[in-house]
Scaffold this motif. Structure first.
Motif, PDB file in Angstrom:
ATOM      1  N   MET A 111     -14.691  -4.192  13.548  1.00  0.00           N
ATOM      2  CA  MET A 111     -14.808  -3.712  12.043  1.00  0.00           C
ATOM      3  C   MET A 111     -14.580  -5.139  11.395  1.00  0.00           C
ATOM      4  O   MET A 111     -14.136  -6.238  11.227  1.00  0.00           O
ATOM      5  CB  MET A 111     -13.357  -3.203  11.737  1.00  0.00           C
ATOM      6  CG  MET A 111     -13.384  -2.196  10.466  1.00  0.00           C
ATOM      7  SD  MET A 111     -14.502  -0.897  10.646  1.00  0.00           S
ATOM      8  CE  MET A 111     -13.211   0.351  11.370  1.00  0.00           C
ATOM      9  N   ALA A 112     -15.711  -5.061  10.301  1.00  0.00           N
ATOM     10  CA  ALA A 112     -16.175  -6.076   9.389  1.00  0.00           C
ATOM     11  C   ALA A 112     -15.507  -5.983   7.960  1.00  0.00           C
ATOM     12  O   ALA A 112     -15.879  -4.795   7.419  1.00  0.00           O
ATOM     13  CB  ALA A 112     -17.481  -6.480   9.300  1.00  0.00           C
ATOM     14  N   ILE A 113     -14.365  -6.571   7.437  1.00  0.00           N
ATOM     15  CA  ILE A 113     -14.206  -6.259   5.913  1.00  0.00           C
ATOM     16  C   ILE A 113     -15.222  -7.094   5.041  1.00  0.00           C
ATOM     17  O   ILE A 113     -15.457  -8.360   5.284  1.00  0.00           O
ATOM     18  CB  ILE A 113     -12.733  -7.055   5.665  1.00  0.00           C
ATOM     19  CG1 ILE A 113     -11.964  -6.486   6.877  1.00  0.00           C
ATOM     20  CG2 ILE A 113     -12.356  -6.942   4.193  1.00  0.00           C
ATOM     21  CD1 ILE A 113     -10.466  -7.210   6.770  1.00  0.00           C
ATOM     22  N   HIS A 114     -15.575  -6.237   4.068  1.00  0.00           N
ATOM     23  CA  HIS A 114     -16.389  -6.765   2.966  1.00  0.00           C
ATOM     24  C   HIS A 114     -15.533  -7.561   1.789  1.00  0.00           C
ATOM     25  O   HIS A 114     -15.739  -8.599   1.451  1.00  0.00           O
ATOM     26  CB  HIS A 114     -17.289  -5.592   2.305  1.00  0.00           C
ATOM     27  CG  HIS A 114     -18.440  -5.029   3.275  1.00  0.00           C
ATOM     28  ND1 HIS A 114     -19.253  -4.102   2.972  1.00  0.00           N
ATOM     29  CD2 HIS A 114     -19.121  -5.820   4.194  1.00  0.00           C
ATOM     30  CE1 HIS A 114     -20.130  -4.026   3.919  1.00  0.00           C
ATOM     31  NE2 HIS A 114     -20.195  -5.211   4.631  1.00  0.00           N
ATOM     32  N   CYS A 115     -14.755  -6.611   1.545  1.00  0.00           N
ATOM     33  CA  CYS A 115     -13.775  -7.207   0.495  1.00  0.00           C
ATOM     34  C   CYS A 115     -12.345  -6.730   0.379  1.00  0.00           C
ATOM     35  O   CYS A 115     -12.070  -5.603   0.945  1.00  0.00           O
ATOM     36  CB  CYS A 115     -14.215  -6.528  -0.934  1.00  0.00           C
ATOM     37  SG  CYS A 115     -15.829  -6.828  -1.418  1.00  0.00           S
ATOM     38  N   LEU A 116     -11.535  -7.729  -0.107  1.00  0.00           N
ATOM     39  CA  LEU A 116      -9.993  -7.363  -0.225  1.00  0.00           C
ATOM     40  C   LEU A 116      -9.644  -7.915  -1.183  1.00  0.00           C
ATOM     41  O   LEU A 116      -9.771  -9.172  -1.685  1.00  0.00           O
ATOM     42  CB  LEU A 116      -9.254  -7.956   1.084  1.00  0.00           C
ATOM     43  CG  LEU A 116      -7.761  -7.753   1.087  1.00  0.00           C
ATOM     44  CD1 LEU A 116      -7.368  -6.492   1.009  1.00  0.00           C
ATOM     45  CD2 LEU A 116      -7.087  -8.285   2.392  1.00  0.00           C
ATOM     46  N   TRP A 117      -9.046  -7.009  -2.491  1.00  0.00           N
ATOM     47  CA  TRP A 117      -8.869  -7.773  -3.869  1.00  0.00           C
ATOM     48  C   TRP A 117      -7.708  -6.938  -4.228  1.00  0.00           C
ATOM     49  O   TRP A 117      -7.528  -5.698  -4.417  1.00  0.00           O
ATOM     50  CB  TRP A 117     -10.036  -7.588  -4.599  1.00  0.00           C
ATOM     51  CG  TRP A 117      -9.918  -8.251  -5.964  1.00  0.00           C
ATOM     52  CD1 TRP A 117      -9.371  -9.351  -6.071  1.00  0.00           C
ATOM     53  CD2 TRP A 117     -10.923  -7.988  -6.957  1.00  0.00           C
ATOM     54  NE1 TRP A 117      -9.634  -9.825  -7.442  1.00  0.00           N
ATOM     55  CE2 TRP A 117     -10.559  -8.705  -7.945  1.00  0.00           C
ATOM     56  CE3 TRP A 117     -11.692  -6.742  -7.119  1.00  0.00           C
ATOM     57  CZ2 TRP A 117     -11.052  -8.932  -9.321  1.00  0.00           C
ATOM     58  CZ3 TRP A 117     -12.303  -6.736  -8.565  1.00  0.00           C
ATOM     59  CH2 TRP A 117     -12.061  -7.964  -9.621  1.00  0.00           C
ATOM     60  N   ILE A 118      -6.672  -7.820  -4.618  1.00  0.00           N
ATOM     61  CA  ILE A 118      -5.533  -7.274  -5.416  1.00  0.00           C
ATOM     62  C   ILE A 118      -5.442  -8.134  -6.718  1.00  0.00           C
ATOM     63  O   ILE A 118      -5.897  -9.214  -6.965  1.00  0.00           O
ATOM     64  CB  ILE A 118      -4.336  -7.611  -4.644  1.00  0.00           C
ATOM     65  CG1 ILE A 118      -4.055  -7.335  -3.307  1.00  0.00           C
ATOM     66  CG2 ILE A 118      -3.092  -7.311  -5.522  1.00  0.00           C
ATOM     67  CD1 ILE A 118      -4.351  -5.694  -3.254  1.00  0.00           C
ATOM     68  N   VAL A 119      -5.413  -7.480  -7.877  1.00  0.00           N
ATOM     69  CA  VAL A 119      -5.470  -8.084  -9.252  1.00  0.00           C
ATOM     70  C   VAL A 119      -4.157  -8.166  -9.973  1.00  0.00           C
ATOM     71  O   VAL A 119      -3.168  -7.186  -9.855  1.00  0.00           O
ATOM     72  CB  VAL A 119      -6.507  -7.436  -9.908  1.00  0.00           C
ATOM     73  CG1 VAL A 119      -7.882  -7.554  -9.305  1.00  0.00           C
ATOM     74  CG2 VAL A 119      -6.182  -5.823 -10.472  1.00  0.00           C
ATOM     75  N   GLY A 120      -3.870  -8.953 -10.970  1.00  0.00           N
ATOM     76  CA  GLY A 120      -2.940  -9.021 -11.950  1.00  0.00           C
ATOM     77  C   GLY A 120      -1.576  -8.835 -11.538  1.00  0.00           C
ATOM     78  O   GLY A 120      -1.082  -9.588 -10.513  1.00  0.00           O
ATOM     79  N   LYS A 121      -0.824  -7.975 -12.314  1.00  0.00           N
ATOM     80  CA  LYS A 121       0.754  -7.860 -11.609  1.00  0.00           C
ATOM     81  C   LYS A 121       0.728  -7.248 -10.385  1.00  0.00           C
ATOM     82  O   LYS A 121       1.874  -7.105  -9.703  1.00  0.00           O
ATOM     83  CB  LYS A 121       1.587  -6.952 -12.645  1.00  0.00           C
ATOM     84  CG  LYS A 121       1.341  -7.546 -14.214  1.00  0.00           C
ATOM     85  CD  LYS A 121       2.324  -6.868 -15.184  1.00  0.00           C
ATOM     86  CE  LYS A 121       2.147  -7.619 -16.453  1.00  0.00           C
ATOM     87  NZ  LYS A 121       3.136  -6.871 -17.517  1.00  0.00           N
ATOM     88  N   GLY A 122      -0.121  -6.731  -9.542  1.00  0.00           N
ATOM     89  CA  GLY A 122      -0.247  -6.014  -8.205  1.00  0.00           C
ATOM     90  C   GLY A 122       0.101  -7.324  -7.414  1.00  0.00           C
ATOM     91  O   GLY A 122       0.366  -7.043  -5.967  1.00  0.00           O
ATOM     92  N   LYS A 123      -0.352  -8.265  -7.577  1.00  0.00           N
ATOM     93  CA  LYS A 123      -0.147  -9.616  -6.742  1.00  0.00           C
ATOM     94  C   LYS A 123       1.270 -10.006  -6.401  1.00  0.00           C
ATOM     95  O   LYS A 123       2.116  -9.832  -7.131  1.00  0.00           O
ATOM     96  CB  LYS A 123      -0.863 -10.602  -7.250  1.00  0.00           C
ATOM     97  CG  LYS A 123      -2.445 -10.832  -7.397  1.00  0.00           C
ATOM     98  CD  LYS A 123      -3.059 -12.076  -7.984  1.00  0.00           C
ATOM     99  CE  LYS A 123      -4.355 -11.940  -8.182  1.00  0.00           C
ATOM    100  NZ  LYS A 123      -5.113 -13.023  -8.602  1.00  0.00           N
TER     101      LYS A 123
END
Length: 250
Positions: free
Chosen positions: A77-89
């Motif tokens: 399985m290949a991950i393209h994107c993993l992104w957490i932003v702002g106050k979710g970090k």
């Protein structure tokens, strides 16, 4: 309450795909949505993590045979994107999404999970994956790394090296190789063309039509490559000022 939502062709109109959600009328957003609808048929999974109903991050992954990154392999399985932003970090949301991907790969009897990472910009940092049991197996200029989590002893993925040779085919002015995988690319293209016209530089846009073309692009990122006189200038969107600086340094 924190929940993970599977985005599918049935609910994408309601849930969106996280990026540019407030700009759903733009060309970049519309193109990405259309791209996703085609990729769902190839096994792409998109999961958004929500906190009290509000999206805080997402993960996008697909069987490696259909990945839009510059790697090759089988049964991963290949991950393209993993992104957490702002106050979710800092709340473990990235770890939770990664765990979901790993579980999907295991349940599909795959040999592991892979992702193109970078310690610089635009892609998830390598160290995050190392902390979750991934290992560094390959590297590529200017600062790309390939990490994998193996489930068995099968051969692991590698980069499709030969970047300079592929970039060298575009020697005259600026060439933008693009796809619709990232919704921010559309605006970036307009910026690049504007700067090229101001400076009297010839420019052209080349569409990456399928995953195989992205896998053999001039950079591991695959889906966006800006070539200037045969050399990779950038693989991610930049501001007008940043682009001018890159041109002056080239």
């Amino acid at each position: 309450m924190v929940t993970v939502v599977d985005v599918t062709s049935e609910n994408i109109e309601e849930k969106g795909f996280f990026c540019m959600r407030s700009k759903s009328k733009t060309q970049g957003y519309k193109r990405k949505q259309s791209w996703l609808l085609d990729r769902f048929q190839e096994g792409l999974r998109l999961k958004i993590i929500e906190e009290e109903g509000r999206p805080k991050g997402f993960i996008e992954y697909i069987p490696i045979e259909y990945t839009w990154r510059g790697i090759q392999g089988s049964n991963y399985m290949a991950i393209h994107c993993l992104w957490i932003v702002g106050k979710g970090k800092g709340k473990g949301y990235g770890s939770r999404l990664l765990t979901e991907c790993i579980a999907d790969a295991r349940s599909s009897n795959m040999s592991g999970v892979a992702m193109v990472t970078s310690s610089k910009t635009w892609l998830t940092d390598t160290d995050f994956f190392v902390r979750h049991g991934f290992e560094l197996v390959d590297s590529a200029p200017p600062h790309f790394e390939l990490v994998v989590k193996r489930f068995d002893d099968q051969s692991c993925p590698v980069f499709n090296h030969g970047w300079d040779e592929r970039a060298g085919k575009f020697k005259d002015g600026i060439t933008i190789l693009k796809s619709d995988q990232c919704p921010y690319i559309y605006d970036a293209i307009n910026t690049i063309i504007e700067v090229a016209e101001e400076r009297g530089i010839r420019s052209q846009v080349v569409e990456l039509r399928n995953s195989m073309e992205a896998q053999f692009a001039p950079s591991p990122y695959g889906v966006f490559n800006v070539i200037y006189n045969g050399k990779l200038l950038t693989y991610h969107p930049v501001t007008k000022r940043e682009l001018i600086k890159l041109l002056e340094e080239a």
